[in-house]
Write an enzyme that holds these catalytic residues in place. Structure first.
Site, PDB file in Angstrom:
ATOM      1  N   CYS A  80      26.188   1.621   6.250  1.00  0.00           N
ATOM      2  CA  CYS A  80      24.802   2.068   6.369  1.00  0.00           C
ATOM      3  C   CYS A  80      24.276   2.710   5.069  1.00  0.00           C
ATOM      4  O   CYS A  80      24.005   2.001   4.119  1.00  0.00           O
ATOM      5  CB  CYS A  80      24.693   2.982   7.576  1.00  0.00           C
ATOM      6  SG  CYS A  80      23.069   2.963   8.297  1.00  0.00           S
ATOM      7  N   HIS A 174      27.680   0.919  12.135  1.00  0.00           N
ATOM      8  CA  HIS A 174      28.718   1.962  12.072  1.00  0.00           C
ATOM      9  C   HIS A 174      29.958   1.586  12.885  1.00  0.00           C
ATOM     10  O   HIS A 174      30.162   2.128  13.986  1.00  0.00           O
ATOM     11  CB  HIS A 174      28.151   3.279  12.612  1.00  0.00           C
ATOM     12  CG  HIS A 174      27.161   3.910  11.703  1.00  0.00           C
ATOM     13  ND1 HIS A 174      27.513   4.666  10.607  1.00  0.00           N
ATOM     14  CD2 HIS A 174      25.809   3.883  11.722  1.00  0.00           C
ATOM     15  CE1 HIS A 174      26.432   5.090   9.995  1.00  0.00           C
ATOM     16  NE2 HIS A 174      25.373   4.621  10.644  1.00  0.00           N
ATOM     17  N   GLU A 176      32.837   2.633  12.496  1.00  0.00           N
ATOM     18  CA  GLU A 176      33.677   3.832  12.641  1.00  0.00           C
ATOM     19  C   GLU A 176      33.341   4.638  13.887  1.00  0.00           C
ATOM     20  O   GLU A 176      34.120   5.496  14.300  1.00  0.00           O
ATOM     21  CB  GLU A 176      33.557   4.717  11.381  1.00  0.00           C
ATOM     22  CG  GLU A 176      32.258   5.491  11.221  1.00  0.00           C
ATOM     23  CD  GLU A 176      31.084   4.644  10.692  1.00  0.00           C
ATOM     24  OE1 GLU A 176      31.237   3.413  10.579  1.00  0.00           O
ATOM     25  OE2 GLU A 176      30.013   5.223  10.408  1.00  0.00           O
TER      26      GLU A 176
HETATM   27  N1  GLN Z   1      18.277   5.799   6.990  1.00  0.00           N
HETATM   28  C1  GLN Z   1      19.355   6.237   6.166  1.00  0.00           C
HETATM   29  C2  GLN Z   1      19.013   6.068   4.670  1.00  0.00           C
HETATM   30  O1  GLN Z   1      18.037   5.513   4.365  1.00  0.00           O
HETATM   31  C3  GLN Z   1      20.631   5.483   6.499  1.00  0.00           C
HETATM   32  C4  GLN Z   1      21.036   5.759   7.933  1.00  0.00           C
HETATM   33  C5  GLN Z   1      22.512   5.726   8.194  1.00  0.00           C
HETATM   34  O2  GLN Z   1      23.342   5.807   7.287  1.00  0.00           O
HETATM   35  N2  GLN Z   1      22.845   5.658   9.471  1.00  0.00           N
HETATM   36  O3  GLN Z   1      19.730   6.508   3.829  1.00  0.00           O
END
Ligand code: GLN
Length: 207
Positions: A80, A174, A176
């Site tokens: 992410c 995610h 994890e």
């Molecule tokens: N929205 C977050 C960002 O822009 C990322 C979200 C996440 O890591 N779950 O950094």
């Protein structure tokens, strides 16, 4: 010897990554400063807020050493916000990035928190992963374009969400956060292979 994985621990869900790795018998070390990178067999860039992570990477003078370690082929698992840090370009809003993953991404590209959730993914066959696969998406980045050096492993409604480029495994979701997710297993396998190779190299160098 159990492999040692460094988990970037400036901000975000690093504790969840530590737990997922510990449950698979992997030792972890929190990465907060350049010296922490010495001797690790793998690296995790967790989810969280990529803007905050970028600021903290700069404050800790960690950005260059981290990028160098990844470029040298250290097995790296980015989830992410971790993917956002590594992408070649980031929009919505535009943001600096390390440019180590051949991807253009839009932050929060699936919408705000109310659109977060668990989704079924389409797994690319013959890429080492199996259907069914689910992904927990939390204000996730959306891949706008993937370049040829980035191999797509799974998609959500056609969008690339799991990919590999060299030793980097990236997920917009995610793994994890779910027990026994095959993507974490795959990362652990690549870390074990890397650690075993390092051991052989060290042994040969001593002879
Ligand atoms: N929205 C977050 C960002 O822009 C990322 C979200 C996440 O890591 N779950 O950094």
């Amino acid at each position: 010897m159990t492999p040692l994985v460094g988990v970037l621990a400036l901000q975000g869900d690093y504790a969840e990554h530590e737990y997922a790795l510990a449950s698979r018998g992997v030792t972890t070390r929190r990465i907060k400063r350049p010296a922490d990178l010495v001797g690790i067999d793998g690296l995790v860039l967790p989810g969280g807020e990529s803007t905050t992570m970028l600021k903290l990477l700069a404050i800790q003078e960690l950005e260059q050493p981290l990028a160098a370690a990844i470029e040298q082929g250290l097995p790296t698992f980015a989830t992410c916000a971790g993917v956002i840090l590594l992408a070649r370009s980031v929009v919505e809003p535009e943001q600096r990035s390390l440019g180590l993953l051949d991807l253009d991404v839009a932050r929060n590209g699936y919408g705000r928190q109310i659109y977060s959730g668990t989704f079924d993914l389409e797994v690319e066959s013959c890429r080492g992963f199996e259907s069914p696969m689910r992904g927990v998406f939390i204000r996730a980045p959306r891949v706008l374009a993937a370049g040829p050096s980035c191999e797509v492993l799974a998609r959500r409604d056609g969008d690339p969400v799991l990919f590999r480029q060299g030793a980097i495994l990236g997920a917009c979701f995610h793994p994890e956060l779910e027990p026994q997710h095959q993507v974490v297993d795959s990362f652990v396998a690549s870390v074990c292979a890397f650690a075993a190779e390092e051991q052989i190299d060290e042994h040969l160098a001593r002879r």
